[in-house]
Scaffold this motif. Structure first.
Motif, PDB file in Angstrom:
ATOM      1  N   GLY A 160      40.028  39.682  49.847  1.00  0.00           N
ATOM      2  CA  GLY A 160      39.645  39.986  48.467  1.00  0.00           C
ATOM      3  C   GLY A 160      38.690  41.150  48.354  1.00  0.00           C
ATOM      4  N   ILE A 161      38.758  42.078  49.314  1.00  0.00           N
ATOM      5  CA  ILE A 161      37.881  43.257  49.281  1.00  0.00           C
ATOM      6  C   ILE A 161      38.720  44.535  49.269  1.00  0.00           C
ATOM      7  CG2 ILE A 161      35.930  42.080  50.364  1.00  0.00           C
ATOM      8  CD1 ILE A 161      36.735  43.448  53.010  1.00  0.00           C
ATOM      9  N   ASP A 162      39.913  44.465  48.704  1.00  0.00           N
ATOM     10  CA  ASP A 162      40.784  45.622  48.585  1.00  0.00           C
ATOM     11  C   ASP A 162      40.260  46.562  47.508  1.00  0.00           C
ATOM     12  OD1 ASP A 162      42.480  44.832  45.900  1.00  0.00           O
ATOM     13  OD2 ASP A 162      41.904  43.092  47.117  1.00  0.00           O
ATOM     14  N   TYR A 163      40.870  47.721  47.378  1.00  0.00           N
ATOM     15  CA  TYR A 163      40.371  48.734  46.447  1.00  0.00           C
ATOM     16  C   TYR A 163      40.323  48.226  45.014  1.00  0.00           C
ATOM     17  CZ  TYR A 163      40.297  52.699  43.298  1.00  0.00           C
ATOM     18  OH  TYR A 163      39.982  53.526  42.261  1.00  0.00           O
ATOM     19  N   GLU A 164      41.407  47.633  44.534  1.00  0.00           N
ATOM     20  CA  GLU A 164      41.444  47.196  43.141  1.00  0.00           C
ATOM     21  C   GLU A 164      40.353  46.169  42.855  1.00  0.00           C
ATOM     22  OE1 GLU A 164      43.115  48.475  40.806  1.00  0.00           O
ATOM     23  OE2 GLU A 164      44.502  49.740  41.934  1.00  0.00           O
ATOM     24  N   SER A 165      40.113  45.257  43.794  1.00  0.00           N
ATOM     25  CA  SER A 165      39.088  44.229  43.589  1.00  0.00           C
ATOM     26  C   SER A 165      37.700  44.847  43.498  1.00  0.00           C
ATOM     27  CB  SER A 165      39.133  43.207  44.727  1.00  0.00           C
ATOM     28  OG  SER A 165      40.372  42.531  44.745  1.00  0.00           O
ATOM     29  N   LEU A 166      37.418  45.833  44.341  1.00  0.00           N
ATOM     30  CA  LEU A 166      36.085  46.426  44.350  1.00  0.00           C
ATOM     31  C   LEU A 166      35.925  47.500  43.282  1.00  0.00           C
ATOM     32  CD1 LEU A 166      35.286  46.581  48.161  1.00  0.00           C
ATOM     33  CD2 LEU A 166      34.891  44.744  46.504  1.00  0.00           C
ATOM     34  N   ALA A 167      37.017  48.182  42.916  1.00  0.00           N
ATOM     35  CA  ALA A 167      36.939  49.149  41.824  1.00  0.00           C
ATOM     36  C   ALA A 167      36.662  48.462  40.498  1.00  0.00           C
ATOM     37  CB  ALA A 167      38.237  49.950  41.743  1.00  0.00           C
ATOM     38  N   ALA A 168      37.043  47.208  40.381  1.00  0.00           N
ATOM     39  CA  ALA A 168      36.718  46.452  39.167  1.00  0.00           C
ATOM     40  C   ALA A 168      35.216  46.248  39.042  1.00  0.00           C
ATOM     41  CB  ALA A 168      37.441  45.104  39.187  1.00  0.00           C
ATOM     42  N   VAL A 169      34.528  46.216  40.166  1.00  0.00           N
ATOM     43  CA  VAL A 169      33.068  46.080  40.183  1.00  0.00           C
ATOM     44  C   VAL A 169      32.400  47.423  39.947  1.00  0.00           C
ATOM     45  CG1 VAL A 169      31.094  45.423  41.617  1.00  0.00           C
ATOM     46  CG2 VAL A 169      33.220  44.107  41.745  1.00  0.00           C
TER      47      VAL A 169
END
Length: 396
Positions: free
Chosen positions: A107-116
């Motif tokens: 759960g640390i892929d780009y989309e997940s972290l770009a949401a943060v």
């Protein structure tokens, strides 16, 4: 804030989260740390997962991991992922080289972290790429050397493929990753948005084939192993002297004629077999025999001096101890001292990039495992009690 917050170094305004391991990722991150970025190395709580980390005092590790702060974090636990997302809020760059499926599972892929943090530059280095049939395969430099065509081009035709003596796929992937990250940072100045930067060992290795790859793509010719000879430019290669070997290179007829004159071998200039570049390539074996017959008369040092004065590029073939004693190498500044808390002053490889006002600095030896965990979490806004709880639970 970190001790870099007031630094005049050019990248001191950037914060980099380094989740990478082995060589390609650290090669990328070195560009940021050496020029002042606050690089936070995030490791497993047990310190495992990185074969280079088995000996944190090794020359390889010290060189690869300098200019970083270090913390531990268990990303297999939701609490650890939550901590990472807090750190991402104030980060500019995240560098990782997990296998492509791993980051999505955690759960640390780009989309997940770009949401943060939509401004985050997320840089991924993989063996084969983020898509395609080999995306989940494990892969290291040697595999990329073989699949990327380099080993087929290296060595002699009668001896089989040969590994190159360094790790070019790792190193080039790291350099390309840094280049892509810098491009994304420049673009972010205009758009205000981050993006996902990707490179891989295989593509990087293929890119470095350059004109050899183009021999096939445009000319339909499969290059063969040529040993020390250049595949197209003759004479260019390794030649024998009275006391060993040296290199020389010619480009064009003028350069070749200067070589003939410097060798005191006018017969090479008038030989119809060597009249132009195409004929010299066709008759390379005869040409090399003739040149070696001339160069065997003097020492390597004499030939290097004679040929360079004649305008023909030539150089010695150094062992590493000899190379580092060369006055030009010393002048380049490629070797830099760094103070290690346990080893004392050690030497590391510097940067081949020179900036006139804000050069690279080598400020900090690699961190001990988790050395700066509490400091980094406090900077991210975690109160002391929360940090203690995370430590007691084994999350950090």
């Amino acid at each position: 804030m970190s001790d870099l917050s007031q630094s005049p170094l050019p990248l001191s305004h950037l914060r980099v989260l380094d989740l990478s391991r082995v060589r390609a990722g650290p090669t990328c991150v070195k560009f940021f740390g050496d020029f002042g970025a606050d690089v936070i190395k995030i490791e497993r709580t047990d310190g495992g997962g990185d074969p280079m980390g088995d000996n944190r005092h090794s020359s390889d590790y010290v060189n690869a991991q300098r200019n970083k702060r270090g913390m531990t974090l268990d990303l297999k636990r939701p609490e650890g992922v939550a901590v990472l997302k807090e750190l991402v809020k104030t980060a500019d760059i995240l560098v990782e080289n997990f296998r492509p499926d791993v980051k999505f599972r955690l759960g640390i892929d780009y989309e997940s972290l770009a949401a943060v943090n939509p401004r985050l530059i997320y840089t991924s280095i993989s063996a084969f790429g983020e898509s395609g049939p080999y995306r989940t395969r494990p892969g290291f430099d040697l595999i990329a050397q073989g699949m990327g065509g380099l080993m087929w081009l290296t060595g002699y035709e009668d001896r089989g493929p040969l590994r190159v003596g360094i790790s070019p796929a790792d190193l080039c992937a790291g350099i390309f990753a840094a280049m892509g990250t810098f491009i994304a940072l420049v673009e972010r100045e205009r758009s205000g948005k981050g993006q996902w930067v990707q490179t891989n060992l295989l593509s990087s290795q293929i890119m470095m084939l350059d004109y050899q790859a183009m021999s096939w793509l445009m000319d339909g010719r499969i290059p063969q192993q040529r040993g020390n000879d250049h595949p197209q430019i003759v004479p260019t290669g390794v030649y024998q002297s009275l006391d060993g070997f040296f290199t020389l290179s010619t480009v064009g007829n003028d350069s070749y004629l200067r070589l003939c004159d410097a060798l005191d071998a006018p017969e090479l200039a008038s030989d119809p077999r060597f009249a132009d570049a195409r004929l010299r390539e066709r008759n390379r074996d005869a040409m090399n025999i003739a040149i070696n017959a001339a160069t065997i008369r003097r020492t390597s040092a004499e030939w290097v001096d004679i040929l360079n004065r004649a305008g023909v590029p030539a150089g010695p073939i150094y062992k590493l101890d000899e190379m580092f004693e060369d006055p030009q190498v010393k002048e380049s500044g490629i070797v830099q001292p760094i103070e290690h808390p346990e080893l004392g002053e050690v030497k590391v490889l510097g940067q081949p990039i020179t900036l006139s006002r804000t050069p690279a600095q080598f400020r900090r030896a690699p961190p001990a495992l988790g050395e700066h965990t509490s400091q980094i979490l406090a900077e991210a806004g975690f109160p002391a009690e929360a940090i203690a709880e995370l430590a007691a639970a084994g999350v950090v």
